[in-house]
Enzyme design. Structure first.
Site, PDB file in Angstrom:
ATOM      1  N   HIS A  22       0.835  -1.210   0.000  1.00 35.83           N
ATOM      2  CA  HIS A  22       0.000   0.000   0.000  1.00 35.83           C
ATOM      3  C   HIS A  22       0.872   1.264   0.000  1.00 35.83           C
ATOM      4  O   HIS A  22       0.704   2.138  -0.852  1.00 35.83           O
ATOM      5  CB  HIS A  22      -0.923  -0.017   1.221  1.00 35.83           C
ATOM      6  CG  HIS A  22      -1.778   1.184   1.353  1.00 35.83           C
ATOM      7  ND1 HIS A  22      -3.051   1.246   0.852  1.00 35.83           N
ATOM      8  CD2 HIS A  22      -1.547   2.389   1.929  1.00 35.83           C
ATOM      9  CE1 HIS A  22      -3.565   2.430   1.113  1.00 35.83           C
ATOM     10  NE2 HIS A  22      -2.676   3.145   1.770  1.00 35.83           N
ATOM     11  N   GLU A  23       1.777   1.330   0.952  1.00 37.19           N
ATOM     12  CA  GLU A  23       2.627   2.519   1.072  1.00 37.19           C
ATOM     13  C   GLU A  23       3.570   2.651  -0.117  1.00 37.19           C
ATOM     14  O   GLU A  23       3.874   3.760  -0.547  1.00 37.19           O
ATOM     15  CB  GLU A  23       3.410   2.504   2.388  1.00 37.19           C
ATOM     16  CG  GLU A  23       2.554   2.520   3.642  1.00 37.19           C
ATOM     17  CD  GLU A  23       1.576   3.681   3.721  1.00 37.19           C
ATOM     18  OE1 GLU A  23       1.824   4.727   3.101  1.00 37.19           O
ATOM     19  OE2 GLU A  23       0.553   3.541   4.412  1.00 37.19           O
ATOM     20  N   HIS A  26       1.902   4.581  -2.870  1.00 36.48           N
ATOM     21  CA  HIS A  26       2.012   6.033  -2.677  1.00 36.48           C
ATOM     22  C   HIS A  26       3.428   6.510  -3.022  1.00 36.48           C
ATOM     23  O   HIS A  26       3.618   7.501  -3.721  1.00 36.48           O
ATOM     24  CB  HIS A  26       1.728   6.425  -1.218  1.00 36.48           C
ATOM     25  CG  HIS A  26       0.332   6.183  -0.757  1.00 36.48           C
ATOM     26  ND1 HIS A  26      -0.772   6.692  -1.397  1.00 36.48           N
ATOM     27  CD2 HIS A  26      -0.145   5.498   0.320  1.00 36.48           C
ATOM     28  CE1 HIS A  26      -1.866   6.333  -0.732  1.00 36.48           C
ATOM     29  NE2 HIS A  26      -1.506   5.606   0.298  1.00 36.48           N
TER      30      HIS A  26
END
Length: 173
Positions: A22-23, A26
């Site tokens: 997820h990170e 980003h």
């Protein structure tokens, strides 16, 4: 007791992988648009260890491995100047600041984390289908309960369902 320990460790490893993916969504999108990433953290709280890469990003692990974050340069508005948060960012650094990017770029950076999780889920499902295939169940009656419509219609255990409302039935999925 050992099995509980294995479950806890497995849970932490899976959550850590999901948070990292997820990170990283980003992170990679921010880098793609030229945003300086100051920190990439897996976990919260006291830091276990960290290291800086050649771009100045601090990669770190913290004790509470139930989340994470990516801290981008210029992602927090100036609380002293809420009307014009960009004014607090030095002019020569605005090209690297999150708040100075175009709206669609900020949108894509924020969207990239959840999108990375959807891609991960899709890849896991494809892998499972490739390894195990799709479960196909024969349309065979395995249980009939008394005084329900199937029982009253004369259906018995072991019957094979061949049609339902003029539709041929080959299997149940």
């Amino acid at each position: 007791m050992l099995s509980i320990f294995i479950y806890i460790i497995s849970f932490i490893l899976i959550i850590t992988l999901i948070v990292f993916i997820h990170e990283f969504g980003h992170f990679i999108t921010a880098r793609l648009f030229g945003v300086k990433v100051e920190e990439f953290s897996i976990g919260f709280g006291k830091e276990i260890f960290s290291r800086k890469d050649r771009y100045g990003t601090k990669w770190k692990f913290s004790y509470l491995l139930l989340g994470g974050y990516v801290k981008m340069f210029g992602d927090q508005p100036d609380p002293n100047n809420p009307q014009n948060p960009i004014r607090s960012i030095p002019v020569q650094q605005r090209k690297q600041a999150f708040l100075c990017k175009k709206l669609y770029q900020r949108f894509l950076i924020v969207l990239a984390g959840p999108l990375a999780n959807y891609i991960l889920a899709f890849c896991i499902l494809i892998g499972l289908f490739m390894k195990f295939g799709i479960s196909i169940t024969e349309p065979k009656v395995s249980l009939i309960q008394k005084d329900l419509p199937a029982y009253n219609a004369g259906i018995i255990e072991g019957d094979i369902i061949k049609k339902i409302d003029h539709f041929n039935i080959d299997h149940f999925t």
